[in-house]
Write an enzyme that holds these catalytic residues in place. Structure first.
Site, short mmCIF file in Angstrom:
data_model
loop_
_atom_site.label_atom_id
_atom_site.label_comp_id
_atom_site.label_asym_id
_atom_site.label_seq_id
_atom_site.Cartn_x
_atom_site.Cartn_y
_atom_site.Cartn_z
N ASN A 116 34.31 -14.63 -1.21
CA ASN A 116 34.14 -14.09 -2.46
C ASN A 116 32.85 -13.64 -2.95
OD1 ASN A 116 33.86 -14.26 -5.68
ND2 ASN A 116 36.11 -14.14 -5.09
N HIS A 129 31.83 -0.96 -21.24
CA HIS A 129 31.95 -1.98 -20.17
C HIS A 129 30.27 -2.40 -19.84
CE1 HIS A 129 31.84 -2.45 -15.35
NE2 HIS A 129 32.78 -3.46 -16.07
N HIS A 130 30.39 -3.68 -20.00
CA HIS A 130 29.13 -4.27 -19.49
C HIS A 130 29.18 -5.25 -18.35
CE1 HIS A 130 27.79 -4.25 -24.18
NE2 HIS A 130 27.85 -3.07 -23.64
N GLU A 131 29.19 -4.69 -17.32
CA GLU A 131 29.13 -5.31 -15.98
C GLU A 131 27.67 -6.17 -15.95
OE1 GLU A 131 31.00 -6.39 -13.51
OE2 GLU A 131 29.29 -7.84 -13.31
N GLU A 140 39.39 -12.30 -17.84
CA GLU A 140 40.10 -12.16 -16.38
C GLU A 140 39.94 -13.68 -15.78
OE1 GLU A 140 37.86 -11.10 -13.18
OE2 GLU A 140 39.34 -9.58 -12.37
N GLU A 146 43.13 -6.14 -9.55
CA GLU A 146 42.38 -5.58 -8.53
C GLU A 146 42.53 -5.93 -6.93
OE1 GLU A 146 38.71 -6.29 -10.42
OE2 GLU A 146 38.33 -8.17 -9.42
#
Lengths: 720, 720
Positions: free
Chosen positions: B206, B430-432, B519, B525
């Site tokens: 991961n 979107h705030h990655e 999430e 995904e």
């Protein structure tokens, strides 16, 4: 016959297997030689034909992969390191000779004069290159690593930098043990060969400490002692422009008189996260036959970038007093307003708590300091303990420890600033972060806004305790970047920063002139917490001060604390006259008169020197200095014909002849001399001093006698 | 004869050495017994007279002194722990029976009905006390530790919490291995006794992972399997209200079927920095003979505090599509605008780079999504890859990785939002963060200001990669507080938050209703990155969903990816009809139709269900469920008479009879049934489905056939 160019000649030498480059200083006294031996890079430094630094390796070790979550950097395999398998593929030479004016400084202009050699080294298997850039000045060598942006080097993680400084002989050294979190130890004086045996006894306890065995801090002062006609060598190892990189320490191989860089790690043990193009700080080696020239060296500042600030009019010197020292001496006040052991900021209602009656930062007391400052011409009053949270601020690893915007009930921030301004005085803000750096960053904007709203233009910051983010260290890369973020944001607000417990300066005040001072060493406050050695202030200018000013906060007049508590046997290890000398010997554009007004009022004659002394200078002459023994300095006030002289000694009494040949020819000056009294002694009779006046010219000389841990000061103004 | 009060009786029992307190659930089925055995606290849980949890210890171990800078928490001595030498000095009882309305939820009202017992435990030598508070509901037990503010307990550091959950028998379990940084593993199904042998093969790689050997994550689903007439028991272990404390995992003693809390450490290995008054999260044990009742349990939300938000009108459900899935399937787009490998934000001039032609978040493409959303009645369009920095965002431990305010050259933030609003659609921001939490906090205000300026009211955040502050973990106390800071600040700006890779929810959406989803588990995904097991979505509602909704992002219609790349053999492990069922089975007020518009356009008949399905509910009925096998759910849309039914199965095909007795008596409904086609198969024929209509009443039943990894959905509206 074709003239063979130097580069062609060197190319021939390369073919012959002698892969060496040579660089000389402008006056030719220094020669630095770089070479690759079997792909490993070395440098070598000669001074006047003799080896000062023998072949010393260069290079860095990397961590293999920074995409892995790792607990211990030692568990990760090394990456292909940047320390071997090099070939030289290019070299470039340059030189510079310029004068530049510091915004605040010891002289009107500093001279930046060097010859430069950049060597590009390539690892053919890795297809990646680095550059080592050397600059040789007339006072020594600076060099750094550069990592150009390139296909095979974009991001890398430094496991350790392995820059060596190998000496061919033993050296006398003045050192403090390396520590990732504090610089506040008393210096130890010993031979380098003795460092390993003396290391264990070189430190005591501190609020935040992470010692590194058999390593010492930089800047480091060294001396090659000699006999006969040979001239000694004074050597200083330091670094310049520590930006986005951890601060370095020096591992010591005592037997071989060898040193090697040792960077401050982060919480996981990694040393630096790098993105190209990147550069390391400059590693500096100042060498001179004269100790005075070490103090005079501006190499570290010269290696920093010029400032990009377009407007520096808001950056100015500050002479200040403060609600501060009374919290250090017995029975004179506390930071905290009440005596409770648990504060929840925003929940605890201070208006409902019982005032402890000892809170120093109260309206009446602050007004007294403002009155005193105004009366005696001081620019500002620092006030510590003005804000909620001091009851449980230390040692709890409390992240939300201060909000930097909520005053105690007895500190009227509006009224006090208006009062101060009406008397031509400013207040200095205090942001003790308790080392909770993440919290401080959250509050920077509201805190700075509050400052501007009330007319503050300077802040003293503090980082007492263990850093949050937990696991980080005071001098790790993340904290270096934190101090930078604070200074950058302060500049947006036109605020000057005086940072305590932060990293030792590395000349960044050239690039960021609002970072006007730092503490970052053992300061005057320790005279109330165990004491400083009598030779302390004869060492610090050779070490801590090399990269920038220190807010040493001198000015103790009441050195014996039984004044406050009849049972106390403690005292500061200094005479009163020595405190005056410190204002000249220890350069800072931000200078405190630390003692309580009442103690100055009882010695207004001596206090006059502190009132008169400048803090910003057009010229500086180091008259005479020997690390650990004595320093005598003369300085000319900026934009003025006034000169000031100061001298301090260690545990030995000394006589000194002040030679006024630095004065302007053909002028007469009235000198006011403040010296230790005939029977002055820092233990038994610290407050004995003489003051007398004399007319002098540049042909004059005056004898001064310094008591044990004593000193003197002289102010000179032209007679019209 | 005097009536002996219960407390007096208990006092007599105490004197007799039986130091026990008993608590029953309102319906009397549960009994919890607390006792001290030689000063060590234990609890015991019975259900219908039989032991569910045998004597299990309570307590915490502390670190001695948090004023010391330490590298390894194991080097520090333990403090006097809070796990022994207790005496009970008080007990208090309470009860509550209320209905409360969630802002967004599965039912109009949730019922909060419990009996409470608080036991005050004192350590006489230390003169300090804690409280253990138990609440017994009709669906199980919740308990937590409380630390009142007191003279001898102000600040302490938790080394580990040692709360035990000891079972008297083996249990079937659905588990993922414990990890401080990710929750994205495929669940393993095994007996508890097999966990130790199966642990090593229970995970794959991961982006950020720190596994804990022989430990599992919570929420954890368990089942006592039985034979004959005995009823099974379904048991869920989880936690509620994780605030200012790390998230917990469960160490497993497989041989003895015992579990113990294991908290997420910080960078130094310490588990929690506490200041009294403080409380831990609630440890929850849901027990039922019916799996359906576990899914129906609202205990975790009931244990959270009611919201203090005075205005929640800005919090609303969101059905959305997004520029997102195309970046996961082959050849359909990238987040990054150009293909360079090194970005310096603010320095790199994107207008001078070569656009890669694959950047998905470009004006034309976004407008197409807006058009599609508007045409089909979706609330919003998520756009990922709109902002500078995606070229080198991952795996570099780059702190300043995004600024969250600078769009790429081909994303006109003003124009696109105006265009969307003109069509009654919003964009989702979107705030990655790339797990660079310190950086994100620095940009929160400008980022949220930009959102409000352009009419965004919802943001999806992401934490892909290793956390900065380096050494911290995704579920450590510091990061729990970070997620909280983000939600708090978002509330100031009236922004809803959907956090990815954050901590699993623990019912905090009751207190902070703008934290509408997360999430925090293996989502859709992964159907494009290795695939999810066919039983995945029959497990997650029993585990991940227990503490709050998940943005699972269902809706894949084009399950086979050779549609995008003829050479691809990959596919999502689901039929199309199953995807429809997920909208009902997996509750979230924020639901995505994840696939590309073109794939919906090729199946508009099936897509109609997604257009019709509600995301906010007045009522929910779990019709039938078995963890790891199947779930069938019916829900009534908020403020409407419409009902929706959905069902999913694992790798086994199943038949099910939908019983419509939940419908209102006396009404007729038109049911539209979407089911797997006769020959549907998730491997060979995933897109085969039937749609038909039927009039039903609350007396009707319909048979549905679910293919392997298949499902069905039914929408019902009353016929006037």
């Amino acid at each position: 016959m074709k003239l063979i160019k130097t580069s062609a000649l060197l190319a021939l030498l390369s073919v012959a297997g002698i892969n060496a480059q040579s660089l000389k200083s402008p006056d030719g006294n220094f020669e630095m030689n770089f070479q690759l031996k079997n792909g490993v890079p070395y440098y070598h430094l000669n001074y006047k034909g003799k080896t000062v630094i023998e072949d010393s390796k260069l290079g860095l070790r990397l961590i293999k992969d920074n995409t892995i979550a790792f607990d211990n950097v030692n568990k990760l395999p090394d990456g292909k390191n940047l320390n071997s398998d090099f070939e030289k593929i290019a070299e470039n030479r340059d030189s510079k000779n310029e004068n530049w004016a510091p915004v605040l400084g010891e002289k009107k202009y500093y001279t930046n004069h060097y010859n430069e050699l950049s060597v590009t080294l390539n690892q053919p298997n890795e297809d990646r290159k680095i550059i080592v850039k050397f600059r040789l000045f007339n006072d020594g060598l600076g060099f750094r690593y550069e990592f150009p942006q390139q296909k095979n080097l974009n991001y890398f993680v430094v496991k350790e930098e392995d820059t060596e400084f190998n000496f061919p002989y033993d050296l006398k050294s003045w050192w403090v043990p390396a520590d990732y979190d504090t610089q506040e130890y008393r210096p130890t004086t010993s031979l380098v060969s003795q460092i390993s045996t003396k290391w264990e006894s070189s430190f005591d306890s501190n609020a935040s400490q992470t010692l590194v065995k058999n390593a010492v801090q930089s800047p480091l002062m060294l001396k090659k002692e000699v006999s006969g006609k040979e001239k000694p060598l004074y050597i200083n190892l330091a670094e310049a422009a520590v930006i986005n990189y951890p601060a370095s320490h020096l591992e010591v191989d005592s037997e071989n008189f060898d040193f090697k860089t040792h960077l401050t790690p982060d919480a996981q043990g990694a040393k630096g996260y790098m993105q190209t193009p990147a550069v390391t700080p400059w590693r500096t080696v100042i060498v001179s036959e004269k100790a005075e020239e070490v103090l005079d060296s501006k190499m570290i500042f010269n290696l920093n970038e010029p400032t990009k600030y377009t407007d520096t009019s808001w950056i100015h010197p500050v002479k200040y007093i403060g609600v501060w020292w009374q919290m250090f001496v017995p029975n004179r006040g506390t930071w905290n307003y009440t005596n409770i052991d648990n504060v929840h900021l925003g929940v605890t209602d201070y208006s409902k708590t019982k005032p402890n009656g000892t809170h120093a930062a109260n309206n009446d007391n602050v007004k007294k300091y403002i009155d005193f400052a105004s009366k005696h011409g001081f620019d500002a009053v620092l006030v510590e303990g003005w804000n909620e949270g001091w009851e449980d601020w230390f040692g709890k690893s409390k992240e939300f420890v201060f909000d930097f915007i909520t005053p105690y009930p007895d500190f009227d921030i509006k009224m006090l600033n208006e009062y101060a301004h009406s008397k031509n005085v400013k207040l200095i803000m205090h942001h003790e972060t308790s080392a909770s750096a993440t919290n401080y960053e959250r509050w920077l904007d509201p805190a700075f806004k509050l400052m501007k709203e009330h007319g503050y233009d300077a802040v003293k910051t503090g980082y007492v305790g263990n850093i949050i983010p937990r696991g980080e260290h005071h001098y790790s890369q993340w904290m270096i970047n934190h101090y930078q973020r604070v200074v950058d944001k302060a500049a947006e607000y036109k605020i000057m920063v005086n940072s305590h417990e932060s990293v030792r300066p590395s000349g960044l005040s050239r690039t960021y002139p609002n970072w006007i001072a730092a503490e970052a060493a053992r300061g005057t406050e320790f005279e109330a917490m165990g004491g400083n050695n009598p030779d302390h202030t004869t060492i610090l200018p050779f070490t801590r001060f090399m990269g920038g000013p220190m807010d040493y906060t001198p000015g103790i007049f009441q050195t014996q604390y039984n004044y406050y508590d009849a049972n106390s046997k403690n005292f500061a290890n200094t005479t009163l006259a020595k405190q005056l000398g410190l204002y000249v010997v220890m350069y800072s554009p931000l200078q405190m008169a630390c003692d309580l007004p009442e103690n100055y009022e009882r010695h207004l004659d001596a206090f006059q020197f502190i009132k008169d002394v400048a803090v910003d200078w057009d010229d500086t002459k180091i008259l005479s200095a020997e690390p650990g023994d004595y320093i005598h300095t003369a300085r000319k006030a900026k934009g003025s014909e006034n000169w000031f002289v100061g001298g301090v000694t260690d545990e030995n009494a000394r006589d000194f002849t002040v030679d006024f040949s630095f004065l302007e020819k053909g002028k007469k000056y009235e000198a006011t001399i403040y010296e230790d009294g005939k029977d002055a002694d820092y233990v038994k009779n610290p407050q004995a001093y003489n003051i007398y006046k004399k007319v002098v010219t540049n042909g004059s000389k005056i004898k001064v006698h310094l008591a044990r841990s004593g000193g003197y000061a002289i102010s000179l103004k032209p007679i019209k």
